[in-house]
Scaffold this motif. Structure first.
Motif, PDB file in Angstrom:
ATOM      1  N   GLY A  38       0.808  -1.212   0.000  1.00 12.69           N
ATOM      2  CA  GLY A  38       0.000   0.000   0.000  1.00 12.69           C
ATOM      3  C   GLY A  38       0.842   1.263   0.000  1.00 12.69           C
ATOM      4  N   LYS A  99      -3.345  11.269   4.274  1.00 12.11           N
ATOM      5  CA  LYS A  99      -2.983   9.857   4.187  1.00 12.11           C
ATOM      6  C   LYS A  99      -1.720   9.555   4.996  1.00 12.11           C
ATOM      7  N   PHE A 129      -6.229   2.541   4.100  1.00  8.70           N
ATOM      8  CA  PHE A 129      -7.079   3.669   3.720  1.00  8.70           C
ATOM      9  C   PHE A 129      -6.267   4.782   3.069  1.00  8.70           C
ATOM     10  N   LEU A 131      -4.756   4.429   0.524  1.00 11.17           N
ATOM     11  CA  LEU A 131      -4.904   4.211  -0.914  1.00 11.17           C
ATOM     12  C   LEU A 131      -6.161   4.862  -1.471  1.00 11.17           C
ATOM     13  N   GLU A 132      -6.929   5.518  -0.632  1.00 10.65           N
ATOM     14  CA  GLU A 132      -8.151   6.162  -1.099  1.00 10.65           C
ATOM     15  C   GLU A 132      -7.828   7.163  -2.206  1.00 10.65           C
ATOM     16  N   THR A 145      -7.151  -1.966  -5.824  1.00  7.37           N
ATOM     17  CA  THR A 145      -8.582  -2.139  -5.552  1.00  7.37           C
ATOM     18  C   THR A 145      -8.820  -3.191  -4.483  1.00  7.37           C
ATOM     19  N   TYR A 148      -7.758  -1.796  -1.051  1.00  4.07           N
ATOM     20  CA  TYR A 148      -8.721  -0.821  -0.532  1.00  4.07           C
ATOM     21  C   TYR A 148     -10.021  -1.501  -0.131  1.00  4.07           C
ATOM     22  N   THR A 187     -16.694  -1.335  -3.912  1.00 10.18           N
ATOM     23  CA  THR A 187     -15.301  -0.948  -4.112  1.00 10.18           C
ATOM     24  C   THR A 187     -14.738  -1.494  -5.409  1.00 10.18           C
TER      25      THR A 187
END
Length: 332
Positions: A38, A99, A129, A131-132, A145, A148, A187
């Motif tokens: 991540g 982040k 998170f 990676l939002e 994906t 997340y 998601t």
């Protein structure tokens, strides 16, 4: 006698969430691998996004999320006579700061209490998170994906099991699984390239997440009033306040998706994104690490050592000052 019974109950609950070998080392290795992937993805995405041209969201087949700042938005700002030098970098810089705080709090929790699986899930959720909003890694996007989606799944789970690790009341576990599937689909589906209208997608999210919100609030109140000790009540109050604060971003997300989609640029969209969505984004996403950090500092959540107090305080103050600076630029 009552105090002894309470201490025995607390010891049993803590023992239930404690990881032992061989699960302990396996869980730690998995956490390190997922969080490292991540972090690498976040750094790679930031490097690629920094200085890259803004996307055009009015062309056919454009892959723009509702939160995207497009070149059409920038053109409208320029037409209004507002200086745009460096303006496009403000949303990116703001997101990176938020982040970074997420990742830092997650790493601290892992560092001190990786032998507790609830703490491990909580810290993994925070690191993933980060990676939002990452959407520019090409063939690596399926990996992003999935990671997340794991964070979203933990987010849905924790209000039902935090901090004891048990569903309370027990029937909430039967509500959790359908909500978990809905969360994973919400998601993953947008990343599959399927022709999904933004408005239909937003409306399809409302029902399962509204159900989750109602049931999660009930579960928290039930645990708070009937099960938790005094210390657990304080921990629950601040951590769950962070959860609910983060959930508040769902409202402007729906508004921008339905009324101000990036495919329909307008001065109203630019104003909404600058004066409403971006400040609420900062507030909502700082609520979760902020609530956890307060529980750590004030109520010693998971017995994290107070040595980290100054580090967290300095990091939070620095992040807030930077966010105030960026926010002032946007408002001016």
């Amino acid at each position: 006698m009552a105090k002894a019974g309470h201490l025995l109950h607390q010891a049993k609950e803590q023992d239930y969430t404690t990881l032992r070998q061989p699960w302990l080392n396996s869980a730690r290795v998995l956490w390190i691998i997922l969080s490292a992937i991540g972090l690498i993805a976040l750094i790679a995405s930031t490097v690629r996004a920094w200085g890259a041209p803004l996307p055009a969201c009015t062309v056919a087949g454009a892959a723009c999320g509702p939160w995207t700042v497009s070149r059409e938005d920038l053109a409208l700002v320029r037409q209004a006579g507002v200086p745009v030098q460096g303006l496009a970098a403000i949303p990116l810089a703001t997101a990176v700061i938020v982040k970074f705080i997420f990742f830092l709090v997650g790493v601290f929790i892992f560092w001190r209490r990786s032998d507790d699986w609830i703490a491990l899930l909580l810290s993994l959720m925070l690191t993933l998170f980060a990676l939002e909003g990452v959407d520019n890694l090409g063939p690596w996007m399926p990996v992003v994906t999935v990671l997340y989606a794991v964070a979203a799944l933990i987010f849905v789970l924790l209000p039902f099991v935090f901090p004891s690790g048990r569903f309370a009341p027990r029937w909430t576990q039967w509500v959790f699984w359908p909500l978990a599937i809905a969360s994973m689909l919400a998601t993953v589906l947008p990343q599959l390239g399927l022709p999904i209208d933004d408005r239909i997608y937003a409306l399809a999210l409302i029902t399962p997440f509204a159900v989750w919100f109602v049931v999660a609030v009930y579960a928290v109140i039930y645990r708070y009033t009937r099960i938790s000790s005094l210390t657990e009540r304080q921990q629950t109050k601040w951590v769950l306040a962070g959860f609910l604060g983060t959930f508040s971003l769902f409202v402007p997300f729906i508004l921008v998706t339905i009324f101000f989609p990036p495919s329909q640029p307008s001065p109203s969209r630019v104003l909404f994104m600058s004066l409403v969505y971006l400040p609420l984004y900062v507030f909502a996403y700082l609520c979760l690490p902020g609530g956890i950090a307060f529980a750590i500092l004030r109520y010693r959540l998971y017995d994290i050592d107070v040595i980290i107090r100054r580090t967290l305080v300095y990091t939070t103050v620095t992040g807030l000052l930077a966010l105030v600076y960026f926010g002032s630029i946007v408002i001016l």
